[in-house]
Motif scaffolding. Structure first.
Motif, PDB file in Angstrom:
ATOM      1  N   GLN A 173       0.844  -1.204   0.000  1.00 28.80           N
ATOM      2  CA  GLN A 173       0.000   0.000   0.000  1.00 28.80           C
ATOM      3  C   GLN A 173       0.885   1.263   0.000  1.00 28.80           C
ATOM      4  O   GLN A 173       0.596   2.227  -0.718  1.00 28.80           O
ATOM      5  CB  GLN A 173      -0.913  -0.011   1.240  1.00 28.80           C
ATOM      6  CG  GLN A 173      -1.813   1.199   1.362  1.00 28.80           C
ATOM      7  CD  GLN A 173      -2.962   1.215   0.352  1.00 28.80           C
ATOM      8  OE1 GLN A 173      -3.817   0.341   0.362  1.00 28.80           O
ATOM      9  NE2 GLN A 173      -2.993   2.216  -0.526  1.00 28.80           N
ATOM     10  N   ALA A 174       1.979   1.230   0.800  1.00 24.54           N
ATOM     11  CA  ALA A 174       2.866   2.408   0.860  1.00 24.54           C
ATOM     12  C   ALA A 174       3.426   2.734  -0.524  1.00 24.54           C
ATOM     13  O   ALA A 174       3.576   3.908  -0.886  1.00 24.54           O
ATOM     14  CB  ALA A 174       4.016   2.148   1.838  1.00 24.54           C
ATOM     15  N   GLY A 175       3.697   1.695  -1.319  1.00 27.19           N
ATOM     16  CA  GLY A 175       4.244   1.891  -2.666  1.00 27.19           C
ATOM     17  C   GLY A 175       3.194   2.397  -3.644  1.00 27.19           C
ATOM     18  O   GLY A 175       3.496   3.218  -4.519  1.00 27.19           O
ATOM     19  N   ILE A 176       1.970   1.907  -3.512  1.00 22.67           N
ATOM     20  CA  ILE A 176       0.872   2.385  -4.371  1.00 22.67           C
ATOM     21  C   ILE A 176       0.644   3.874  -4.074  1.00 22.67           C
ATOM     22  O   ILE A 176       0.534   4.700  -5.000  1.00 22.67           O
ATOM     23  CB  ILE A 176      -0.428   1.567  -4.117  1.00 22.67           C
ATOM     24  CG1 ILE A 176      -0.245   0.091  -4.497  1.00 22.67           C
ATOM     25  CG2 ILE A 176      -1.630   2.192  -4.837  1.00 22.67           C
ATOM     26  CD1 ILE A 176      -0.105  -0.202  -5.978  1.00 22.67           C
ATOM     27  N   ASP A 177       0.634   4.229  -2.793  1.00 28.24           N
ATOM     28  CA  ASP A 177       0.436   5.637  -2.404  1.00 28.24           C
ATOM     29  C   ASP A 177       1.582   6.502  -2.941  1.00 28.24           C
ATOM     30  O   ASP A 177       1.361   7.622  -3.401  1.00 28.24           O
ATOM     31  CB  ASP A 177       0.358   5.772  -0.874  1.00 28.24           C
ATOM     32  CG  ASP A 177      -0.890   5.086  -0.302  1.00 28.24           C
ATOM     33  OD1 ASP A 177      -1.815   4.794  -1.081  1.00 28.24           O
ATOM     34  OD2 ASP A 177      -0.913   4.832   0.917  1.00 28.24           O
ATOM     35  N   ALA A 178       2.809   5.963  -2.885  1.00 32.37           N
ATOM     36  CA  ALA A 178       3.978   6.707  -3.380  1.00 32.37           C
ATOM     37  C   ALA A 178       3.870   6.949  -4.884  1.00 32.37           C
ATOM     38  O   ALA A 178       4.152   8.045  -5.376  1.00 32.37           O
ATOM     39  CB  ALA A 178       5.262   5.932  -3.060  1.00 32.37           C
ATOM     40  N   ALA A 179       3.445   5.920  -5.623  1.00 32.44           N
ATOM     41  CA  ALA A 179       3.313   6.041  -7.083  1.00 32.44           C
ATOM     42  C   ALA A 179       2.282   7.108  -7.426  1.00 32.44           C
ATOM     43  O   ALA A 179       2.505   7.955  -8.305  1.00 32.44           O
ATOM     44  CB  ALA A 179       2.908   4.693  -7.685  1.00 32.44           C
ATOM     45  N   VAL A 196      -7.442  -0.078  -2.841  1.00 37.60           N
ATOM     46  CA  VAL A 196      -8.544   0.542  -3.586  1.00 37.60           C
ATOM     47  C   VAL A 196      -8.059   1.599  -4.569  1.00 37.60           C
ATOM     48  O   VAL A 196      -8.683   1.819  -5.604  1.00 37.60           O
ATOM     49  CB  VAL A 196      -9.611   1.173  -2.641  1.00 37.60           C
ATOM     50  CG1 VAL A 196     -10.543   0.117  -2.098  1.00 37.60           C
ATOM     51  CG2 VAL A 196      -8.969   1.978  -1.535  1.00 37.60           C
ATOM     52  N   ASN A 197      -6.942   2.253  -4.254  1.00 39.35           N
ATOM     53  CA  ASN A 197      -6.490   3.341  -5.131  1.00 39.35           C
ATOM     54  C   ASN A 197      -5.562   2.899  -6.270  1.00 39.35           C
ATOM     55  O   ASN A 197      -5.096   3.737  -7.038  1.00 39.35           O
ATOM     56  CB  ASN A 197      -5.849   4.470  -4.313  1.00 39.35           C
ATOM     57  CG  ASN A 197      -4.733   4.002  -3.408  1.00 39.35           C
ATOM     58  OD1 ASN A 197      -4.583   2.806  -3.175  1.00 39.35           O
ATOM     59  ND2 ASN A 197      -3.948   4.936  -2.892  1.00 39.35           N
ATOM     60  N   ALA A 198      -5.291   1.585  -6.408  1.00 41.08           N
ATOM     61  CA  ALA A 198      -4.446   1.120  -7.533  1.00 41.08           C
ATOM     62  C   ALA A 198      -5.232   1.261  -8.839  1.00 41.08           C
ATOM     63  O   ALA A 198      -6.435   1.015  -8.872  1.00 41.08           O
ATOM     64  CB  ALA A 198      -4.033  -0.330  -7.312  1.00 41.08           C
ATOM     65  N   HIS A 199      -4.542   1.668  -9.910  1.00 45.95           N
ATOM     66  CA  HIS A 199      -5.221   1.822 -11.202  1.00 45.95           C
ATOM     67  C   HIS A 199      -5.531   0.474 -11.840  1.00 45.95           C
ATOM     68  O   HIS A 199      -6.447   0.341 -12.626  1.00 45.95           O
ATOM     69  CB  HIS A 199      -4.353   2.653 -12.165  1.00 45.95           C
ATOM     70  CG  HIS A 199      -4.174   4.067 -11.715  1.00 45.95           C
ATOM     71  ND1 HIS A 199      -3.028   4.511 -11.096  1.00 45.95           N
ATOM     72  CD2 HIS A 199      -5.020   5.117 -11.751  1.00 45.95           C
ATOM     73  CE1 HIS A 199      -3.164   5.798 -10.803  1.00 45.95           C
ATOM     74  NE2 HIS A 199      -4.358   6.184 -11.180  1.00 45.95           N
ATOM     75  N   LEU A 200      -4.694  -0.516 -11.524  1.00 46.75           N
ATOM     76  CA  LEU A 200      -4.890  -1.862 -12.065  1.00 46.75           C
ATOM     77  C   LEU A 200      -4.482  -2.844 -10.975  1.00 46.75           C
ATOM     78  O   LEU A 200      -3.491  -2.612 -10.265  1.00 46.75           O
ATOM     79  CB  LEU A 200      -4.015  -2.039 -13.320  1.00 46.75           C
ATOM     80  CG  LEU A 200      -4.138  -3.343 -14.084  1.00 46.75           C
ATOM     81  CD1 LEU A 200      -5.530  -3.502 -14.687  1.00 46.75           C
ATOM     82  CD2 LEU A 200      -3.106  -3.405 -15.213  1.00 46.75           C
ATOM     83  N   LYS A 201      -5.250  -3.934 -10.828  1.00 48.33           N
ATOM     84  CA  LYS A 201      -4.975  -4.903  -9.751  1.00 48.33           C
ATOM     85  C   LYS A 201      -4.751  -6.274 -10.364  1.00 48.33           C
ATOM     86  O   LYS A 201      -5.587  -6.733 -11.154  1.00 48.33           O
ATOM     87  CB  LYS A 201      -6.160  -4.939  -8.778  1.00 48.33           C
ATOM     88  CG  LYS A 201      -6.422  -3.577  -8.132  1.00 48.33           C
ATOM     89  CD  LYS A 201      -7.805  -3.524  -7.500  1.00 48.33           C
ATOM     90  CE  LYS A 201      -8.032  -2.209  -6.845  1.00 48.33           C
ATOM     91  NZ  LYS A 201      -8.933  -1.290  -7.330  1.00 48.33           N
ATOM     92  N   LEU A 202      -3.647  -6.916  -9.999  1.00 49.10           N
ATOM     93  CA  LEU A 202      -3.313  -8.227 -10.561  1.00 49.10           C
ATOM     94  C   LEU A 202      -2.895  -9.175  -9.447  1.00 49.10           C
ATOM     95  O   LEU A 202      -2.236  -8.757  -8.491  1.00 49.10           O
ATOM     96  CB  LEU A 202      -2.115  -8.102 -11.517  1.00 49.10           C
ATOM     97  CG  LEU A 202      -2.236  -7.171 -12.725  1.00 49.10           C
ATOM     98  CD1 LEU A 202      -0.868  -7.013 -13.380  1.00 49.10           C
ATOM     99  CD2 LEU A 202      -3.244  -7.735 -13.720  1.00 49.10           C
TER     100      LEU A 202
END
Ligand code: B16
Ligand code: MG
Length: 219
Positions: A173-179, A196-202
């Motif tokens: 999550q910390a990395g998604i927020d950083a991106a 929830v805030n990722a543009h794409l989830k895999l």
């Protein structure tokens, strides 16, 4: 619509799974210090810097640790961790990674590492990928770790690509927020697939259609 010209990979949890080694090393130190530590707490250390990880662990202790004590504990943990890293080999590269790197290169899309880890050069050497990336930004060259965008902005700067033309692949999550703070597209894999805030989830990087990936995160 911006084109994606570069993909920045997180290291631990995306290229290779070192979380078990982090767990074992922190567990050894916590046991010696008689501090409660379990796998649930370990999950909170994903993408977080070494000293911030230590602070999370010490928050379960009543003892007061000086700055010097903390440095020594972090050093002890890193010695145990690096011993475990000696076991890493190219066989530990996570499924789909090599294929994705080759496909991106074939499309002239730049690739970089954006990791909080100060052990990035050693880990890349162990798995045989030291010279596979166009740029490396890691825990050795930043002041503020994820969720601060610094490591990803540094990677984009080294590549000479604008942040909005970069996609980041992350497991934390910390990395998604950083991106997102960097103005980049964020792809969450593994545990970050629930962000929830990722543009794409895999689930992972295997069976990934590269055109689909690039198109989906462009829009
Ligand atoms: P080190 P990443 C992060 O790597 C790990 O996820 C995190 O658990 C670790 O505390 C951090 O690196 C620092 O690692 O002690 O090797 O400097 O996911 O950002 O590639
Ligand atoms: Mg990670």
């Amino acid at each position: 619509m911006m084109k994606i010209l570069a993909v920045i990979f997180d290291l631990d949890g995306v290229i290779v799974s070192t979380d078990e080694f982090h767990y074992q090393a922190w567990k050894q130190i916590s046991n010696q210090e008689k501090i409660y530590f379990d796998r649930e707490i370990n999950e909170r250390l994903r993408g977080v810097s070494r000293m911030e990880s230590l602070e999370i662990i010490l928050s379960h202790s009543d003892k007061k640790y000086s700055e010097k004590d903390k440095q020594l504990l972090a050093q002890r943990k890193n010695e145990v961790y690096c011993d475990l890293l000696n076991k890493l080999s190219p066989n530990d590269i996570l499924p789909g990674v090599i294929n994705l790197l080759m496909n991106l290169k074939a499309k002239d899309i730049k690739i970089a590492i954006g990791s909080s880890s100060k052990n990035t050069p050693f880990i890349l050497e162990q798995i045989g990928l030291s010279s596979s990336f166009d740029a490396i930004a890691d825990g050795n060259s930043i002041m503020n770790s994820k969720p601060d965008p610094e490591v990803f902005l540094l990677a984009a700067g080294k590549l000479g690509v604008a942040p909005e033309e970069c996609a980041v692949i992350e497991d934390a999550q910390a990395g998604i927020d950083a991106a997102i703070a960097a103005g980049m597209k964020a792809v969450g894999v593994g545990t970050a697939a629930s962000c929830v805030n990722a543009h794409l989830k895999l689930k992972d990087l295997s069976n990934l259609n590269i055109d689909q990936l690039l198109n989906e995160i462009r829009s």
